[in-house]
Design a protein around this motif. Structure first.
Motif, PDB file in Angstrom:
ATOM      1  N   ILE A  31      34.941  44.162  41.472  1.00 37.19           N
ATOM      2  CA  ILE A  31      34.545  42.775  41.286  1.00 37.19           C
ATOM      3  C   ILE A  31      35.824  41.951  41.283  1.00 37.19           C
ATOM      4  CG2 ILE A  31      32.452  43.359  40.004  1.00 37.19           C
ATOM      5  CD1 ILE A  31      33.945  42.593  37.408  1.00 37.19           C
ATOM      6  N   ASP A  32      35.679  40.645  41.331  1.00 35.72           N
ATOM      7  CA  ASP A  32      36.823  39.745  41.224  1.00 35.72           C
ATOM      8  C   ASP A  32      36.682  38.922  39.960  1.00 35.72           C
ATOM      9  OD1 ASP A  32      37.914  40.545  43.700  1.00 35.72           O
ATOM     10  OD2 ASP A  32      36.606  39.149  44.762  1.00 35.72           O
ATOM     11  N   ASP A  33      37.792  38.710  39.264  1.00 41.98           N
ATOM     12  CA  ASP A  33      37.758  37.812  38.117  1.00 41.98           C
ATOM     13  C   ASP A  33      37.716  36.374  38.645  1.00 41.98           C
ATOM     14  OD1 ASP A  33      40.406  36.956  38.610  1.00 41.98           O
ATOM     15  OD2 ASP A  33      41.215  37.812  36.767  1.00 41.98           O
ATOM     16  N   PRO A  34      37.628  35.371  37.793  1.00 48.41           N
ATOM     17  CA  PRO A  34      37.490  33.994  38.285  1.00 48.41           C
ATOM     18  C   PRO A  34      38.678  33.499  39.113  1.00 48.41           C
ATOM     19  CG  PRO A  34      37.213  34.084  35.891  1.00 48.41           C
ATOM     20  CD  PRO A  34      37.589  35.451  36.350  1.00 48.41           C
ATOM     21  N   PHE A  35      39.774  34.236  39.072  1.00 46.85           N
ATOM     22  CA  PHE A  35      40.984  33.823  39.778  1.00 46.85           C
ATOM     23  C   PHE A  35      41.215  34.620  41.059  1.00 46.85           C
ATOM     24  CE2 PHE A  35      41.565  33.791  35.111  1.00 46.85           C
ATOM     25  CZ  PHE A  35      41.311  32.437  34.932  1.00 46.85           C
ATOM     26  N   GLY A  36      40.308  35.573  41.347  1.00 44.95           N
ATOM     27  CA  GLY A  36      40.433  36.386  42.551  1.00 44.95           C
ATOM     28  C   GLY A  36      41.145  37.699  42.347  1.00 44.95           C
ATOM     29  N   ASN A  37      41.520  38.037  41.108  1.00 46.41           N
ATOM     30  CA  ASN A  37      42.127  39.338  40.831  1.00 46.41           C
ATOM     31  C   ASN A  37      41.070  40.423  40.970  1.00 46.41           C
ATOM     32  OD1 ASN A  37      44.804  38.484  40.028  1.00 46.41           O
ATOM     33  ND2 ASN A  37      43.861  37.692  38.166  1.00 46.41           N
ATOM     34  N   ARG A  38      41.410  41.513  41.626  1.00 51.51           N
ATOM     35  CA  ARG A  38      40.484  42.627  41.809  1.00 51.51           C
ATOM     36  C   ARG A  38      40.400  43.456  40.516  1.00 51.51           C
ATOM     37  NH1 ARG A  38      40.737  47.204  46.559  1.00 51.51           N
ATOM     38  NH2 ARG A  38      42.413  48.097  45.334  1.00 51.51           N
ATOM     39  N   ILE A  39      39.171  43.804  40.145  1.00 52.52           N
ATOM     40  CA  ILE A  39      38.897  44.624  38.970  1.00 52.52           C
ATOM     41  C   ILE A  39      38.028  45.796  39.423  1.00 52.52           C
ATOM     42  CG2 ILE A  39      37.853  44.699  36.666  1.00 52.52           C
ATOM     43  CD1 ILE A  39      40.087  42.626  36.790  1.00 52.52           C
ATOM     44  N   GLU A  40      38.419  47.010  39.078  1.00 52.45           N
ATOM     45  CA  GLU A  40      37.599  48.175  39.367  1.00 52.45           C
ATOM     46  C   GLU A  40      36.823  48.563  38.116  1.00 52.45           C
ATOM     47  OE1 GLU A  40      38.151  52.907  40.501  1.00 52.45           O
ATOM     48  OE2 GLU A  40      39.684  51.484  41.157  1.00 52.45           O
ATOM     49  N   LEU A  41      35.539  48.852  38.290  1.00 52.05           N
ATOM     50  CA  LEU A  41      34.692  49.364  37.218  1.00 52.05           C
ATOM     51  C   LEU A  41      34.210  50.727  37.660  1.00 52.05           C
ATOM     52  CD1 LEU A  41      32.693  46.089  36.522  1.00 52.05           C
ATOM     53  CD2 LEU A  41      34.665  46.966  35.262  1.00 52.05           C
ATOM     54  N   LEU A  42      34.390  51.732  36.816  1.00 52.22           N
ATOM     55  CA  LEU A  42      34.069  53.090  37.246  1.00 52.22           C
ATOM     56  C   LEU A  42      33.319  53.852  36.166  1.00 52.22           C
ATOM     57  CD1 LEU A  42      36.145  55.402  35.882  1.00 52.22           C
ATOM     58  CD2 LEU A  42      37.762  54.116  37.262  1.00 52.22           C
ATOM     59  N   GLU A  43      32.521  54.791  36.641  1.00 49.33           N
ATOM     60  CA  GLU A  43      31.811  55.711  35.757  1.00 49.33           C
ATOM     61  C   GLU A  43      32.254  57.121  36.084  1.00 49.33           C
ATOM     62  OE1 GLU A  43      27.314  57.376  34.788  1.00 49.33           O
ATOM     63  OE2 GLU A  43      27.533  55.604  36.059  1.00 49.33           O
ATOM     64  N   MET A  44      32.604  57.875  35.079  1.00 44.62           N
ATOM     65  CA  MET A  44      32.944  59.279  35.247  1.00 44.62           C
ATOM     66  C   MET A  44      31.629  60.053  35.312  1.00 44.62           C
ATOM     67  SD  MET A  44      36.215  58.951  35.200  1.00 44.62           S
ATOM     68  CE  MET A  44      36.707  60.657  35.237  1.00 44.62           C
ATOM     69  N   THR A  45      31.461  60.857  36.354  1.00 41.54           N
ATOM     70  CA  THR A  45      30.186  61.573  36.523  1.00 41.54           C
ATOM     71  C   THR A  45      30.342  63.048  36.207  1.00 41.54           C
ATOM     72  OG1 THR A  45      30.665  61.892  38.873  1.00 41.54           O
ATOM     73  CG2 THR A  45      29.356  59.976  38.262  1.00 41.54           C
TER      74      THR A  45
END
Length: 119
Positions: free
Chosen positions: A105-119
């Motif tokens: 996803i991107d924060d409001p400023f355009g910085n990339r954020i990864e969200l992950l789930e360990m499976t």
């Protein structure tokens, strides 16, 4: 030498503190951490969630991090996606890695954020 991760810092533009709070607190569930008095005049805002500390510092001129990024673990990527969709936050799938499913996803400023789930 390294004992652990103390914090992650991302850049934000001047005057973006309220947008940062709206996103990182209301969308991602962080809580705000008061900055030390000596640093308060610099702008920016600090957050914490679980064992993660995230600092957003003002950078002028500002350039969003499009490749470099923090990766935050979530308990359920499916639930996270539902929450993001309800908040109008777009996400992008990436190639899953061994034992990791992930989105960006991107924060409001355009910085990339990864969200992950360990499976």
């Amino acid at each position: 030498m390294i004992e652990g991760l103390h914090h992650i810092q991302l850049a934000m533009p001047f005057g973006g503190e309220q947008r940062a709070r709206a996103f990182y607190i209301n969308i991602l569930g962080f809580t705000e951490v008061e900055k030390p008095t000596a640093l308060q005049g610099r702008g920016g805002v600090w957050f914490a969630a679980a064992d993660v500390q995230l600092h957003l510092g003002v950078e002028t001129p500002f350039t969003a991090a499009k490749k470099a990024h923090p990766a935050f673990r979530v308990a359920s990527l499916d639930n996270t996606i539902l929450h993001l969709q309800a908040q109008g936050i777009a996400h992008r799938w990436d190639v899953d890695l061994p034992a990791i499913c992930r989105i960006y996803i991107d924060d409001p400023f355009g910085n990339r954020i990864e969200l992950l789930e360990m499976t």
